[in-house]
Design a protein around this motif. Structure first.
Motif, PDB file in Angstrom:
ATOM      1  N   LEU A  14     -55.786 -37.660   8.360  1.00  0.00           N
ATOM      2  CA  LEU A  14     -55.359 -37.419   6.980  1.00  0.00           C
ATOM      3  C   LEU A  14     -54.528 -36.142   6.883  1.00  0.00           C
ATOM      4  O   LEU A  14     -53.419 -36.143   6.331  1.00  0.00           O
ATOM      5  N   HIS A  15     -55.041 -35.040   7.410  1.00  0.00           N
ATOM      6  CA  HIS A  15     -54.353 -33.762   7.261  1.00  0.00           C
ATOM      7  C   HIS A  15     -53.080 -33.701   8.098  1.00  0.00           C
ATOM      8  O   HIS A  15     -52.077 -33.128   7.670  1.00  0.00           O
ATOM      9  N   ALA A  16     -53.093 -34.289   9.283  1.00  0.00           N
ATOM     10  CA  ALA A  16     -51.886 -34.303  10.117  1.00  0.00           C
ATOM     11  C   ALA A  16     -50.795 -35.144   9.482  1.00  0.00           C
ATOM     12  O   ALA A  16     -49.611 -34.810   9.584  1.00  0.00           O
ATOM     13  N   SER A  17     -51.168 -36.228   8.811  1.00  0.00           N
ATOM     14  CA  SER A  17     -50.147 -37.065   8.163  1.00  0.00           C
ATOM     15  C   SER A  17     -49.446 -36.288   7.060  1.00  0.00           C
ATOM     16  O   SER A  17     -48.220 -36.408   6.878  1.00  0.00           O
ATOM     17  N   PRO A 161     -55.868 -28.546   2.727  1.00  0.00           N
ATOM     18  CA  PRO A 161     -55.028 -29.724   2.458  1.00  0.00           C
ATOM     19  C   PRO A 161     -55.717 -30.809   1.648  1.00  0.00           C
ATOM     20  O   PRO A 161     -55.043 -31.679   1.090  1.00  0.00           O
ATOM     21  N   LEU A 162     -57.038 -30.780   1.551  1.00  0.00           N
ATOM     22  CA  LEU A 162     -57.720 -31.785   0.740  1.00  0.00           C
ATOM     23  C   LEU A 162     -57.318 -31.707  -0.728  1.00  0.00           C
ATOM     24  O   LEU A 162     -57.238 -32.729  -1.417  1.00  0.00           O
ATOM     25  N   SER A 357     -53.009 -25.381  -4.178  1.00  0.00           N
ATOM     26  CA  SER A 357     -52.310 -26.480  -3.510  1.00  0.00           C
ATOM     27  C   SER A 357     -51.215 -25.965  -2.578  1.00  0.00           C
ATOM     28  O   SER A 357     -50.889 -24.786  -2.558  1.00  0.00           O
ATOM     29  N   GLY A 358     -50.646 -26.903  -1.791  1.00  0.00           N
ATOM     30  CA  GLY A 358     -49.485 -26.609  -0.954  1.00  0.00           C
ATOM     31  C   GLY A 358     -49.786 -26.286   0.487  1.00  0.00           C
ATOM     32  O   GLY A 358     -48.946 -25.712   1.194  1.00  0.00           O
ATOM     33  N   ALA A 359     -50.961 -26.681   1.001  1.00  0.00           N
ATOM     34  CA  ALA A 359     -51.341 -26.325   2.374  1.00  0.00           C
ATOM     35  C   ALA A 359     -50.375 -26.888   3.411  1.00  0.00           C
ATOM     36  O   ALA A 359     -49.926 -26.175   4.318  1.00  0.00           O
ATOM     37  N   ALA A 360     -50.049 -28.159   3.307  1.00  0.00           N
ATOM     38  CA  ALA A 360     -49.173 -28.785   4.300  1.00  0.00           C
ATOM     39  C   ALA A 360     -47.779 -28.168   4.258  1.00  0.00           C
ATOM     40  O   ALA A 360     -47.175 -27.886   5.309  1.00  0.00           O
ATOM     41  N   GLU A 361     -47.264 -27.944   3.056  1.00  0.00           N
ATOM     42  CA  GLU A 361     -45.931 -27.343   2.923  1.00  0.00           C
ATOM     43  C   GLU A 361     -45.920 -25.912   3.454  1.00  0.00           C
ATOM     44  O   GLU A 361     -44.968 -25.496   4.127  1.00  0.00           O
TER      45      GLU A 361
END
Length: 372
Positions: A14-17, A161-162, A357-361
């Motif tokens: 999930l988090h890698a995607s 990222p959740l 928010s915004g962990a992946a970015e």
């Protein structure tokens, strides 16, 4: 850039995607290959090994599958050298990934680690492996940055990222009536059962959860099916053919649940972010549990309580976990409104602590700057 990503569990997938999507948005030359699952594949990652073939839990289970693990390590090393990525991105899964980090670093490859192993809980000596083999560490729990500073390691706290995953998909969820109709359920309020993603967890946890559910006839109990399991796995453990299981809809299930019984792990945090009052359950193999007691250095087993550094949700562990204790806590969660309100207030504080928010970015931006 060429990215090689190694994930060993559903939460990592999930988090890698999400990270892959964020990297593609800022790197139009991005190419991806790796180990993971369907969510990563949907984002365009060429999956060479699925995580369902990698999940071994506990000391005794790992020992029993040692030959398979060694073969997987050899395959990963060979595949890395053939692909020649600009960076290896490792996602949690420390028993395997720290070995890959050491190998990749020795071969001159750049190594990034997204989502720190829980070395603050046990095996703290691994911090020295990380310092030696990892170029950049990206952590998602606020207390982890301070932990690494103690060992002279500067890491990046990027947020969890959740929060983004839930925010991204929640608006598309059906309401409870539509959800129940879609999954051929009745219209009673729903209590979610999350017995884990591995067969060993399911065989330990599900019978207890089902036993505790028997006197709550005004509710329907629905199992969140793990993507790595088949319906038959739940039917065999439950001993009945009509056990209620939904696959590929765990978040939608939580979105429509009144309460939940959750095996410890990432699922406890997911349940909290969906604002579902929960009881945390854990019962492992006797030998594995006794060894873990000697090694684990934290007060709690759920991420919710660990992050808040106090008991927000009740944890029933090993001998404490019985049909009677689980039923009693479930009764409080369902029927004591003051108790539910206190949990909701604590969940609000938890979201603030997680950093927004915004962990992946955030992670993708730092990664690309470091690579360039």
């Amino acid at each position: 850039m060429k990215y090689y990503i190694i994930v060993g569990e559903p939460s990592g997938d999930l988090h890698a995607s999400g990270l892959v999507a964020a990297l593609k948005a800022i790197d139009d030359q991005a190419e991806f290959r790796g180990w993971g699952g369907d969510l990563m594949a949907n984002e365009g990652v060429e999956i060479v090994k699925h995580y369902r073939d990698l999940a071994f839990m506990g000391f005794t289970e790992v020992a029993a599958n040692l030959r398979t693990i060694i073969r997987n390590l050899g395959f990963a090393k060979d595949d890395l050298l053939k692909y020649k990525p600009d960076v290896v991105i490792l996602v949690d899964y420390p028993g395997f990934n720290l070995r890959i980090a050491k190998f990749a670093k020795a071969k001159g490859l750049k190594v990034f680690y997204y989502i720190s192993p829980q070395i603050w809980a046990w095996k703290q000596s691994r911090v020295h492996q990380i310092k030696a083999s990892v170029d950049e560490m990206f952590v998602i729990l606020p207390f982890e940055k301070d932990f690494y500073v103690r060992f002279g390691i500067d890491v990046h706290f990027v947020g969890h990222p959740l929060l983004d995953a839930v925010k991204r998909i929640s608006p598309s969820f059906a309401d409870r009536a539509a959800f129940c109709e879609k999954h051929e359920l009745d219209q009673r309020p729903v209590i979610a059962m999350l017995p884990g993603s591995r067969k060993q967890e399911i065989s330990k946890m599900l019978p207890l959860m089902l036993a505790a559910s028997r006197r709550f006839t005004s509710y329907q109990f629905v199992i969140a099916g793990a993507p790595s399991q088949e319906l038959s796995a739940y039917q065999q453990v439950a001993g009945i053919a009509d056990v209620k299981v939904v696959f590929g809809a765990t978040y939608e299930l939580l979105h429509n649940s009144h309460a939940a019984m959750v095996t410890s792990g990432t699922a406890t945090l997911e349940t909290a972010i969906f604002n579902v009052p929960q009881v945390v359950c854990y019962k492992g193999g006797t030998l594995s549990y006794q060894i873990a007691r000697l090694l684990v250095k934290v007060k709690f087993i759920s991420l919710v309580n660990l992050i808040m550094d106090r008991e927000v949700v009740v944890e029933l562990i090993q001998k404490q976990l019985t049909e009677a204790s689980l039923s009693a806590e479930l009764d409080r969660l369902c029927n004591d409104q003051a108790y539910r309100d206190r949990i909701f207030a604590d969940y609000d504080a938890l979201r603030i602590t997680l950093g927004g928010s915004g962990a992946a970015e955030n992670t993708a931006d730092i990664m690309l700057k470091k690579l360039r």
